[in-house]
Design an enzyme around this catalytic site. Structure first.
Site, PDB file in Angstrom:
ATOM      1  N   LYS A   9      41.342  20.256  50.469  1.00  0.00           N
ATOM      2  CA  LYS A   9      42.773  19.969  50.590  1.00  0.00           C
ATOM      3  C   LYS A   9      42.993  18.820  51.587  1.00  0.00           C
ATOM      4  O   LYS A   9      42.073  18.436  52.328  1.00  0.00           O
ATOM      5  CB  LYS A   9      43.486  21.252  51.035  1.00  0.00           C
ATOM      6  CG  LYS A   9      43.387  22.389  49.995  1.00  0.00           C
ATOM      7  CD  LYS A   9      44.171  23.614  50.474  1.00  0.00           C
ATOM      8  CE  LYS A   9      44.102  24.747  49.463  1.00  0.00           C
ATOM      9  NZ  LYS A   9      44.949  25.898  49.886  1.00  0.00           N
ATOM     10  N   TYR A  49      49.314  24.916  40.409  1.00  0.00           N
ATOM     11  CA  TYR A  49      49.870  26.059  41.145  1.00  0.00           C
ATOM     12  C   TYR A  49      50.945  26.803  40.363  1.00  0.00           C
ATOM     13  O   TYR A  49      51.795  27.465  40.970  1.00  0.00           O
ATOM     14  CB  TYR A  49      50.419  25.583  42.497  1.00  0.00           C
ATOM     15  CG  TYR A  49      49.337  25.335  43.530  1.00  0.00           C
ATOM     16  CD1 TYR A  49      48.436  26.347  43.903  1.00  0.00           C
ATOM     17  CD2 TYR A  49      49.201  24.098  44.154  1.00  0.00           C
ATOM     18  CE1 TYR A  49      47.442  26.130  44.849  1.00  0.00           C
ATOM     19  CE2 TYR A  49      48.205  23.870  45.107  1.00  0.00           C
ATOM     20  CZ  TYR A  49      47.335  24.896  45.451  1.00  0.00           C
ATOM     21  OH  TYR A  49      46.355  24.677  46.397  1.00  0.00           O
ATOM     22  N   PHE A  57      56.223  30.093  49.696  1.00  0.00           N
ATOM     23  CA  PHE A  57      55.358  29.011  50.155  1.00  0.00           C
ATOM     24  C   PHE A  57      55.092  27.971  49.068  1.00  0.00           C
ATOM     25  O   PHE A  57      54.366  27.006  49.311  1.00  0.00           O
ATOM     26  CB  PHE A  57      54.027  29.568  50.701  1.00  0.00           C
ATOM     27  CG  PHE A  57      53.201  30.348  49.702  1.00  0.00           C
ATOM     28  CD1 PHE A  57      52.345  29.711  48.820  1.00  0.00           C
ATOM     29  CD2 PHE A  57      53.288  31.728  49.667  1.00  0.00           C
ATOM     30  CE1 PHE A  57      51.591  30.421  47.900  1.00  0.00           C
ATOM     31  CE2 PHE A  57      52.523  32.461  48.744  1.00  0.00           C
ATOM     32  CZ  PHE A  57      51.674  31.801  47.856  1.00  0.00           C
ATOM     33  N   ARG A  85      34.012  31.559  46.811  1.00  0.00           N
ATOM     34  CA  ARG A  85      35.148  32.231  47.477  1.00  0.00           C
ATOM     35  C   ARG A  85      34.699  32.994  48.714  1.00  0.00           C
ATOM     36  O   ARG A  85      35.401  33.051  49.719  1.00  0.00           O
ATOM     37  CB  ARG A  85      35.898  33.113  46.480  1.00  0.00           C
ATOM     38  CG  ARG A  85      36.667  32.246  45.466  1.00  0.00           C
ATOM     39  CD  ARG A  85      37.351  33.070  44.406  1.00  0.00           C
ATOM     40  NE  ARG A  85      38.390  33.898  44.961  1.00  0.00           N
ATOM     41  CZ  ARG A  85      39.633  33.474  45.223  1.00  0.00           C
ATOM     42  NH1 ARG A  85      39.966  32.210  44.990  1.00  0.00           N
ATOM     43  NH2 ARG A  85      40.530  34.300  45.705  1.00  0.00           N
ATOM     44  N   THR A  91      42.218  33.856  52.850  1.00  0.00           N
ATOM     45  CA  THR A  91      43.257  32.815  52.796  1.00  0.00           C
ATOM     46  C   THR A  91      43.737  32.361  54.177  1.00  0.00           C
ATOM     47  O   THR A  91      43.922  31.165  54.402  1.00  0.00           O
ATOM     48  CB  THR A  91      44.468  33.342  51.988  1.00  0.00           C
ATOM     49  OG1 THR A  91      43.996  33.844  50.743  1.00  0.00           O
ATOM     50  CG2 THR A  91      45.474  32.235  51.732  1.00  0.00           C
ATOM     51  N   ARG A 102      36.737  28.398  56.097  1.00  0.00           N
ATOM     52  CA  ARG A 102      38.063  28.541  56.723  1.00  0.00           C
ATOM     53  C   ARG A 102      37.953  29.134  58.129  1.00  0.00           C
ATOM     54  O   ARG A 102      38.692  28.747  59.039  1.00  0.00           O
ATOM     55  CB  ARG A 102      38.959  29.407  55.838  1.00  0.00           C
ATOM     56  CG  ARG A 102      39.388  28.677  54.556  1.00  0.00           C
ATOM     57  CD  ARG A 102      39.957  29.641  53.543  1.00  0.00           C
ATOM     58  NE  ARG A 102      40.577  28.968  52.405  1.00  0.00           N
ATOM     59  CZ  ARG A 102      40.976  29.607  51.310  1.00  0.00           C
ATOM     60  NH1 ARG A 102      40.801  30.916  51.197  1.00  0.00           N
ATOM     61  NH2 ARG A 102      41.544  28.930  50.320  1.00  0.00           N
ATOM     62  N   ASN A 116      44.415  25.576  54.844  1.00  0.00           N
ATOM     63  CA  ASN A 116      43.152  26.318  54.898  1.00  0.00           C
ATOM     64  C   ASN A 116      41.997  25.583  54.208  1.00  0.00           C
ATOM     65  O   ASN A 116      41.058  26.211  53.717  1.00  0.00           O
ATOM     66  CB  ASN A 116      43.353  27.727  54.331  1.00  0.00           C
ATOM     67  CG  ASN A 116      43.899  27.707  52.922  1.00  0.00           C
ATOM     68  OD1 ASN A 116      44.014  26.647  52.300  1.00  0.00           O
ATOM     69  ND2 ASN A 116      44.232  28.861  52.397  1.00  0.00           N
ATOM     70  N   HIS A 119      40.237  25.014  48.237  1.00  0.00           N
ATOM     71  CA  HIS A 119      40.636  25.889  47.126  1.00  0.00           C
ATOM     72  C   HIS A 119      39.410  26.118  46.257  1.00  0.00           C
ATOM     73  O   HIS A 119      38.619  25.195  46.042  1.00  0.00           O
ATOM     74  CB  HIS A 119      41.726  25.217  46.274  1.00  0.00           C
ATOM     75  CG  HIS A 119      41.905  25.887  44.952  1.00  0.00           C
ATOM     76  ND1 HIS A 119      42.682  27.013  44.791  1.00  0.00           N
ATOM     77  CD2 HIS A 119      41.349  25.636  43.729  1.00  0.00           C
ATOM     78  CE1 HIS A 119      42.604  27.404  43.523  1.00  0.00           C
ATOM     79  NE2 HIS A 119      41.801  26.586  42.864  1.00  0.00           N
ATOM     80  N   GLU A 130      41.592  25.032  35.452  1.00  0.00           N
ATOM     81  CA  GLU A 130      41.728  24.079  36.557  1.00  0.00           C
ATOM     82  C   GLU A 130      40.833  22.848  36.366  1.00  0.00           C
ATOM     83  O   GLU A 130      41.222  21.734  36.713  1.00  0.00           O
ATOM     84  CB  GLU A 130      41.400  24.781  37.882  1.00  0.00           C
ATOM     85  CG  GLU A 130      42.445  25.836  38.236  1.00  0.00           C
ATOM     86  CD  GLU A 130      42.045  26.702  39.428  1.00  0.00           C
ATOM     87  OE1 GLU A 130      40.954  26.487  40.003  1.00  0.00           O
ATOM     88  OE2 GLU A 130      42.831  27.605  39.773  1.00  0.00           O
TER      89      GLU A 130
HETATM   90  P1  ATP Z   1      43.643  33.009  45.562  1.00  0.00           P
HETATM   91  O1  ATP Z   1      44.081  31.991  44.556  1.00  0.00           O
HETATM   92  O2  ATP Z   1      42.498  33.778  45.075  1.00  0.00           O
HETATM   93  O3  ATP Z   1      44.711  33.943  46.037  1.00  0.00           O
HETATM   94  P2  ATP Z   1      43.801  31.405  47.988  1.00  0.00           P
HETATM   95  O4  ATP Z   1      43.140  31.918  49.212  1.00  0.00           O
HETATM   96  O5  ATP Z   1      43.694  29.932  47.777  1.00  0.00           O
HETATM   97  O6  ATP Z   1      43.150  32.174  46.846  1.00  0.00           O
HETATM   98  P3  ATP Z   1      46.557  31.813  47.035  1.00  0.00           P
HETATM   99  O7  ATP Z   1      47.178  33.142  47.158  1.00  0.00           O
HETATM  100  O8  ATP Z   1      46.121  31.348  45.687  1.00  0.00           O
HETATM  101  O9  ATP Z   1      45.338  31.772  48.084  1.00  0.00           O
HETATM  102  O10 ATP Z   1      47.578  30.763  47.630  1.00  0.00           O
HETATM  103  C1  ATP Z   1      47.418  29.410  47.392  1.00  0.00           C
HETATM  104  C2  ATP Z   1      47.577  28.680  48.697  1.00  0.00           C
HETATM  105  O11 ATP Z   1      48.914  28.828  49.172  1.00  0.00           O
HETATM  106  C3  ATP Z   1      46.715  29.215  49.846  1.00  0.00           C
HETATM  107  O12 ATP Z   1      45.411  28.723  49.826  1.00  0.00           O
HETATM  108  C4  ATP Z   1      47.501  28.741  51.055  1.00  0.00           C
HETATM  109  O13 ATP Z   1      47.292  27.351  51.300  1.00  0.00           O
HETATM  110  C5  ATP Z   1      48.938  28.929  50.591  1.00  0.00           C
HETATM  111  N1  ATP Z   1      49.460  30.255  50.931  1.00  0.00           N
HETATM  112  C6  ATP Z   1      49.168  31.421  50.323  1.00  0.00           C
HETATM  113  N2  ATP Z   1      49.821  32.445  50.862  1.00  0.00           N
HETATM  114  C7  ATP Z   1      50.587  31.924  51.854  1.00  0.00           C
HETATM  115  C8  ATP Z   1      51.533  32.455  52.787  1.00  0.00           C
HETATM  116  N3  ATP Z   1      51.828  33.761  52.801  1.00  0.00           N
HETATM  117  N4  ATP Z   1      52.117  31.612  53.664  1.00  0.00           N
HETATM  118  C9  ATP Z   1      51.830  30.305  53.647  1.00  0.00           C
HETATM  119  N5  ATP Z   1      50.962  29.727  52.781  1.00  0.00           N
HETATM  120  C10 ATP Z   1      50.348  30.505  51.901  1.00  0.00           C
END
Ligand code: ATP
Length: 137
Positions: A9, A49, A57, A85, A91, A102, A116, A119, A130
Site C-alpha cells: 500500500k 474494494y 472506513f 496472510r 489487520t 504489519r 497497514n 494487502h 483481484e
Molecule cells: P481481509 O480482507 O481478509 O479482511 P484485511 O486485513 O486487509 O484483510 P479488510 O477487512 O479487508 O482487512 O479491510 C481492508 C482494509 O481496510 C484494511 O487492510 C485496512 O487498511 C482498512 N480497515 C479495515 N478495517 C478498518 C477499521 N475498522 N478502521 C479503519 N480501517 C480499516
C-alpha cells in the site's frame, strides 16, 4: 499452482519498505511471478474494494490508496494465500504479532484508516478476481 495478489500500500512504498516486504515473502519461499508499480485509479480501487462499500472506513480507504503509488505483485506457491496472510499479520498493525510484516513495520498513525502496509487476497476466488483487476494486461 496457487497464486495470490499482494499489494504494498502507499504507506509501505512511501516509507521505502517495498524491498524489505518483498524480501520477506521471497525468504519464506514463495515465488514472484509478476511485479509492477501502479498509480491506481479510483475506478480500479472501487472494483478492488467493492465488498467494503458502505462501511465507515470505505471512503478513507479509497483516498488512502489514491494517496501515492502502490506495488502490485503476484506470488505463487502451495498454500500461498494462507501463508501470505499469516506473514502479513492481523489487520490492526498496533496489535499484529511481532515477526509479521504489519507487526514489525506498522503502527497506528491516528488516522481514519488503518495504514497497514500490505494487502493479500483471502481466498482462491478473490485472488482470481483481484489478479484480473490489477493485471488486466
Ligand atoms: P481481509 O480482507 O481478509 O479482511 P484485511 O486485513 O486487509 O484483510 P479488510 O477487512 O479487508 O482487512 O479491510 C481492508 C482494509 O481496510 C484494511 O487492510 C485496512 O487498511 C482498512 N480497515 C479495515 N478495517 C478498518 C477499521 N475498522 N478502521 C479503519 N480501517 C480499516
Amino acid at each position: 499452482i496457487e497464486r495470490t495478489l499482494v499489494l504494498i500500500k502507499p504507506d509501505g512504498v512511501a516509507r521505502n519498505l517495498s524491498g524489505a516486504i518483498l524480501g520477506r515473502i521471497e525468504a519464506k519461499g514463495y515465488t514472484l511471478a509478476e511485479l509492477k508499480k501502479v498509480d491506481a485509479s479510483r475506478e480500479l480501487l472501487e472494483q478492488h474494494y467493492e465488498e467494503h462499500v458502505g462501511k465507515p472506513f470505505y471512503e478513507p480507504l479509497v483516498e488512502f490508496m489514491l494517496s501515492g503509488p502502490v506495488v502490485a505483485a503476484i506470488f505463487e506457491g502451495h498454500r500461498v494465500i494462507e501463508g501470505f496472510r499469516s506473514l502479513a499479520g492481523t489487520t490492526d498493525p498496533t496489535t499484529a504479532a511481532p515477526g509479521t510484516i504489519r507487526g514489525d513495520f506498522g503502527r497506528d498513525w491516528g488516522l481514519k484508516v488503518q495504514q497497514n502496509l500490505v494487502h493479500g487476497s483471502d481466498s482462491v476466488d478473490s485472488a482470481e478476481r483481484e489478479i484480473k483487476i490489477w493485471f488486466q494486461d
